[in-house]
Design an enzyme around this catalytic site. Sequence first.
Site, short mmCIF file in Angstrom:
data_model
loop_
_atom_site.label_atom_id
_atom_site.label_comp_id
_atom_site.label_asym_id
_atom_site.label_seq_id
_atom_site.Cartn_x
_atom_site.Cartn_y
_atom_site.Cartn_z
N ARG A 278 -22.47 34.67 -14.85
CA ARG A 278 -23.85 35.09 -15.05
C ARG A 278 -23.95 36.62 -15.12
O ARG A 278 -23.55 37.32 -14.21
CB ARG A 278 -24.74 34.56 -13.92
N THR B 230 -34.51 35.03 -5.03
CA THR B 230 -35.00 36.41 -5.00
C THR B 230 -36.25 36.56 -5.86
O THR B 230 -36.25 36.17 -7.04
CB THR B 230 -33.92 37.37 -5.49
N VAL C 63 -25.50 29.19 -4.43
CA VAL C 63 -26.10 29.38 -3.11
C VAL C 63 -26.47 28.05 -2.48
O VAL C 63 -26.18 27.78 -1.32
CB VAL C 63 -27.33 30.30 -3.19
N CYS D 230 -28.10 38.92 -9.18
CA CYS D 230 -28.97 39.67 -8.27
C CYS D 230 -29.11 41.14 -8.67
O CYS D 230 -30.17 41.59 -9.06
CB CYS D 230 -28.45 39.57 -6.84
N ASP E 95 -30.95 18.27 -7.57
CA ASP E 95 -30.70 19.16 -8.69
C ASP E 95 -31.15 18.46 -9.98
O ASP E 95 -30.95 17.25 -10.14
CB ASP E 95 -29.21 19.52 -8.80
N THR F 171 -33.78 32.72 -10.39
CA THR F 171 -34.95 33.50 -10.80
C THR F 171 -34.47 34.62 -11.73
O THR F 171 -34.34 35.78 -11.32
CB THR F 171 -35.67 34.10 -9.58
#
Length: 441
Positions: A341, A130, A19, A270, A38, A93
């Site tokens: 992921r 998120t 993202v 997500c 980063d 997250t």
Amino acid sequence: MGRIADREITIGVVGLGYVGLPTALLFFESGYRVIGIDSCNSVVSLLKEGKNPIGDSEFDDKIPPRQEKNWIITSSYSDSIKLCDVVIVTVPTPVTSDKDLDERNVLGAGESIFQNIPQKSGKIIVLESTVYPGFTRKIWSPIVLENGLILGEDVHIAYCPERYNPGDKHSTIAKTTRIVGSMSDEVGEFLASLYSSISEVDVIHVGSMEVAESSKLIENVQRDINIALVNELSMILPSLGIDIEEVLDAASTKWNFHRYFPGIGVGGHCIPVDPYFLIDQANEKNNAVQLISTARLINDQMPKHVSDLIVEIMRSHNLSFSESSILVMGWSYKPNIGDIRGSPSLDLARILSDLGIAISVLDPFVPKKDLPDFVKVVDDIDQIKGFDMIVMATAHDFFQGINWGDILSKMSNNIIFDGRRCLDLEELRQLGWSVYALGKP
């Protein structure tokens, strides 16, 4: 708003992953000075060399070949935050083993940012990761105070949930409607204007951060529930002699039917994660969360359900586990990118491997270093030979145009299982494959 029009604002982006990097590039391409931050040294090194560090090939040719005054990549907060007017945080997250939100990345980013903000600077820090409702205010407000800053005066915080869909060439960042939540209308409207300058569609200030945080969760919870429905139907309908795809085709003729597809599981960062944030918050308030929890359970159990189907198929063909080999086609969690992921392919492969079945993997988007040690890597189509079964696990476009007749001639057995319902099953059957598919009797 003149500074936006004149591109006099410096944008910091913390976290240059799936993202953060597209976000940073879009601001840079729109004429802003961008400082990408980063903590991963390899990511920083690759970007400084003009190389793409993420598994989305769309950005291979978009990384600036060298650092310049408007494109700076660094791991240093102390050298960079003071130069930024707006800092956008896009760190992961994930959930803990107890399915709670792991707040360490957001907490660490906040600590590194706020300790480098001078008083009366008025910098705006935006979280895009998120989180659950109230998280941004709860996690960052104490850090602001610890650093001697006054929230709303020295520094402002806001929330703008990322809605980017990696690998989707149609729903790009620029073409996805955004919402912004903030502690003040003034900051909210400013950010709406800022994001609008890189967007082809609407950017809407929705009020509080909590409204924006809740919106992001609900968007993904809704998808999780809808996917769980078709996954459960893929278990029920075959026992009734009915193919779920035929049912979905028929139902899709109605104007208000929203079609979803069954699969070996739900991956990514997500959908399989966000519902747990809401479940946890609801449990704290003693609220029942039956539907959301059940949907998560259904989707989480899909790799086990698919492995059971594969075992049944192997037994029907009198195949010994210890003497059989399966090629898993696709390891990333979604088509046409290398993002692994939460990929259900891992759980499926591990279950089958624990039964003694030799597992190989072919995925043109996933580098060998990202695959587990218990699988054998197949680098290209020409290496497909001697397998007893092929399991289609990710619907990469790459797999659609291959010569299935040629592959069949090199197999030890002719079994193929379509776990994504992305293949032409009748064509495969005519070629001589023994065809099985999720949701098909």
